[in-house]
Design a protein around this motif. Structure first.
Motif, mmCIF file in Angstrom:
data_model
loop_
_atom_site.group_PDB
_atom_site.id
_atom_site.type_symbol
_atom_site.label_atom_id
_atom_site.label_comp_id
_atom_site.label_asym_id
_atom_site.label_seq_id
_atom_site.Cartn_x
_atom_site.Cartn_y
_atom_site.Cartn_z
ATOM 1 N N GLY A 96 0.817 -1.214 0.000
ATOM 2 C CA GLY A 96 0.000 0.000 0.000
ATOM 3 C C GLY A 96 0.850 1.262 0.000
ATOM 4 O O GLY A 96 0.541 2.234 -0.705
ATOM 5 N N ILE A 97 1.919 1.247 0.761
ATOM 6 C CA ILE A 97 2.836 2.403 0.775
ATOM 7 C C ILE A 97 3.533 2.523 -0.579
ATOM 8 O O ILE A 97 3.706 3.631 -1.091
ATOM 9 N N LEU A 98 3.909 1.396 -1.177
ATOM 10 C CA LEU A 98 4.503 1.420 -2.516
ATOM 11 C C LEU A 98 3.546 2.107 -3.499
ATOM 12 O O LEU A 98 3.965 2.948 -4.297
ATOM 13 N N GLY A 99 2.277 1.769 -3.448
ATOM 14 C CA GLY A 99 1.287 2.414 -4.310
ATOM 15 C C GLY A 99 1.224 3.907 -4.081
ATOM 16 O O GLY A 99 1.139 4.701 -5.036
ATOM 17 N N ARG A 100 1.295 4.323 -2.833
ATOM 18 C CA ARG A 100 1.275 5.754 -2.505
ATOM 19 C C ARG A 100 2.518 6.462 -3.063
ATOM 20 O O ARG A 100 2.430 7.568 -3.587
ATOM 21 N N ILE A 101 3.667 5.810 -2.949
ATOM 22 C CA ILE A 101 4.919 6.371 -3.481
ATOM 23 C C ILE A 101 4.809 6.543 -4.995
ATOM 24 O O ILE A 101 5.156 7.594 -5.543
ATOM 25 N N ILE A 102 4.321 5.520 -5.675
ATOM 26 C CA ILE A 102 4.212 5.574 -7.138
ATOM 27 C C ILE A 102 3.213 6.644 -7.564
ATOM 28 O O ILE A 102 3.466 7.388 -8.512
ATOM 29 N N ALA A 103 2.075 6.742 -6.883
ATOM 30 C CA ALA A 103 1.079 7.774 -7.223
ATOM 31 C C ALA A 103 1.696 9.160 -7.113
ATOM 32 O O ALA A 103 1.488 10.014 -7.988
ATOM 33 N N LYS A 104 2.465 9.376 -6.067
ATOM 34 C CA LYS A 104 3.100 10.688 -5.878
ATOM 35 C C LYS A 104 4.148 10.949 -6.967
ATOM 36 O O LYS A 104 4.191 12.027 -7.551
ATOM 37 N N LYS A 105 4.983 9.946 -7.246
ATOM 38 C CA LYS A 105 6.027 10.122 -8.269
ATOM 39 C C LYS A 105 5.437 10.362 -9.656
ATOM 40 O O LYS A 105 5.950 11.153 -10.425
#
Length: 177
Positions: A96-105
């Protein structure tokens, strides 16, 4: 193109897995391209075109769930080439945190579903039912929820009770039941 991120795998038997499978099926019936990102208990990532499994570790004491670290540079680089329109996270931890990182990037909208009322599970880390541990645990849950969910464009809540709890935590992002 919608990317769904979850630490829960499609093979797991629980409410989150059922919700994700139903969502994925219905989105595909509507003509959307859906990619599922989850974890596995292998040392390497695996990508078959529709499912990306990031390396994780099986937690035998926690119903055999897999846990993954939240940062995978190779997965981030893969997503830079994918032209994803929306990222939808279903868990608060590694994937879930990986998804948040990718969305931001990638600067794409972030949708999150809040599946679990963690306050109902504080007894797992408070076996002696100590009031101070219970109070501290609920404060951690409140602050973590506020931090993770205020960065979302939209939050999907399974019930009005959950929506009201998120608001009481200080979550001010859009919440849809």
């Amino acid at each position: 193109k919608i990317a769904i991120f979850s630490d829960t795998t499609i093979e797991d038997i629980n409410g989150v897995s059922t919700s994700i499978n139903t969502l994925k099926t219905e989105l595909e019936l509507e003509g959307h391209d859906v990619i599922l990102v989850t974890s596995n208990d292998k040392l390497r990532s695996h990508f078959d075109g529709k499912v990306i499994k990031v390396p994780g570790k099986k937690l035998n004491k926690m119903y055999g769930y897999n846990v993954s670290t939240p940062y995978h540079k190779n997965i981030i680089n893969t997503f830079k080439k994918m032209d994803v329109d929306i990222i939808h996270v279903h868990t608060e931890f590694g994937v879930g945190i990986l998804g948040r990182i990718i969305a931001k990037k990638l600067k794409v909208p972030l949708v999150a579903t809040y599946h679990t009322m963690y306050e109902d599970y504080t007894h797992y880390f408070n076996p002696r039912d100590l009031r101070i541990v219970e109070k501290g645990g609920k404060k951690v849950i409140k602050n973590l929820s506020k931090t993770l969910y205020n960065n979302c464009d939209v939050i999907i809540s399974p019930s009005l009770k959950t929506k009201n709890k998120l608001i009481s935590y200080g979550v001010d992002a859009k919440i849809r039941v």
